[in-house]
Design an enzyme around this catalytic site. Structure first.
Site, short mmCIF file in Angstrom:
data_model
loop_
_atom_site.label_atom_id
_atom_site.label_comp_id
_atom_site.label_asym_id
_atom_site.label_seq_id
_atom_site.Cartn_x
_atom_site.Cartn_y
_atom_site.Cartn_z
N LYS A 11 9.76 -20.81 -9.41
CA LYS A 11 10.99 -20.57 -8.68
C LYS A 11 10.82 -19.31 -7.84
CE LYS A 11 15.15 -22.46 -8.48
NZ LYS A 11 15.28 -23.89 -8.14
N THR A 56 11.87 -25.57 -12.57
CA THR A 56 12.04 -24.29 -11.88
C THR A 56 13.47 -23.79 -12.04
OG1 THR A 56 12.60 -25.26 -9.72
CG2 THR A 56 10.26 -24.92 -10.21
N ARG A 170 -1.53 12.85 19.19
CA ARG A 170 -0.70 11.65 19.29
C ARG A 170 0.28 11.58 18.13
NH1 ARG A 170 -4.05 6.28 17.15
NH2 ARG A 170 -4.81 7.20 15.20
N GLN A 213 -7.77 4.69 9.75
CA GLN A 213 -8.66 4.35 8.63
C GLN A 213 -8.92 5.56 7.75
OE1 GLN A 213 -9.01 3.31 11.77
NE2 GLN A 213 -10.01 1.31 11.91
N HIS A 241 2.74 2.01 17.20
CA HIS A 241 2.34 2.77 18.37
C HIS A 241 3.54 3.45 19.05
CE1 HIS A 241 -1.60 0.98 18.07
NE2 HIS A 241 -1.09 -0.23 18.12
#
Length: 286
Positions: A11, A56, A170, A213, A241
């Site tokens: 379920k 379920t 940035r 990363q 971004h």
């Protein structure tokens, strides 16, 4: 000739809200619970024999009944309780998977009975039980974070289709989705969660980032350092971004003050950080 491969049923997304009343001070646990069972289910697939199938709808009802009978504390405890029940209650069920998302609420002022939906992330967990062993993965999603500086991106590979300019400053923003596997269950699931969450936030804030990363690895490493019960961390970080807007047509400078927040397309950085001696995960990530 066809043969039946791996299968499970359950379920999905049972919505359950448990209110605990202590006089005038109430507490809310708001969950989305998904159950999935597997085991000796060959005949239901091959011949339609339902004798091994726990409906379920029954799974849904069990979630509600357990919320009443046992209450809801840490979602990992509730998930394990359900997984062990389903596996132990029916001989045909050999494996149970219970996934829970928790939706946070905060008190509305000083009123003990009034709440407002929190803007915090969604807490998650997945618990497995096979009748002998249990595995738990805790986590979160939609933890939105942003650094206005201390992020660069340059020195990347370029070809004839590259138009992205290099930058030495940035905005770095992401919506963290993280999951961490436990080598041993902690004594306090809630404290373990807050420690892992705090480690993710601290690493994002104080890592001078040359790439998302690099930030991902720093975040996973910080969780392992501050949460000894955790042996593996998986992270998915969409790069939200923020592009500086060209205000020159209006006779205005833009010294890192006005940005266009793009929603798509976006970079998606994913990775795993684990201890060198991390045990095999079993079905924990399934």
């Amino acid at each position: 000739m066809a043969v039946l491969g791996p299968n499970r049923y359950g379920k999905a997304e049972t919505r359950v809200v448990r209110v605990t009343r202590h006089g005038d001070a109430h507490r809310i646990k708001d969950l989305t619970v998904s159950t999935a069972l597997s085991g000796d289910m060959t005949e239901v697939h091959l011949s339609g024999d339902n004798s091994a199938v726990l409906p379920t709808d029954t799974q849904k009802n069990t979630v509600f009944a357990f919320a009443k009978k046992h209450g809801v504390g840490a979602i990992e405890d509730f998930a394990l309780l359900l997984a062990r029940h389903f596996t132990d209650a029916r001989p045909a069920i050999h494996h149970a998977r219970v996934a829970i998302e928790e939706h946070a609420w905060e008190r509305n002022g000083a009123f003990g009975h009034s709440f407002v939906r929190s803007g915090r992330e969604v807490r998650t967990c997945v618990a497995h039980h096979d009748g002998t062993r249990s595995w738990v993965v805790s986590g979160l999603r939609d933890l939105v974070v942003l650094n206005t500086t201390n992020s660069e991106f340059w020195g990347f590979a370029k070809d004839e289709y590259t138009t992205l300019p290099e930058t030495r400053d940035r905005v770095l923003a992401t919506a963290v989705e993280a999951a961490w596997r436990h080598d041993e269950p902690p004594q306090d699931w809630d404290k373990s969660y807050e420690n892992a969450r705090g480690a993710l936030l601290a690493a994002f804030a104080d890592t001078y980032s040359l790439s998302l990363q690099q930030t991902l690895y720093a975040m996973g490493t910080r969780v392992l350092a501050e949460c000894p019960e955790v042996c593996e961390v998986r992270l998915s970080l969409p790069n939200k971004h923020h592009f500086p807007v060209d205000l020159a047509p209006f006779g205005l400078d833009n010294d890192g003050e006005v940005f266009f927040a793009a929603d798509r397309p976006y970079g998606l950085i994913e990775g795993t950080v684990l201890r060198e001696d991390a045990p095999e995960p079993g079905p924990a990530w399934e």
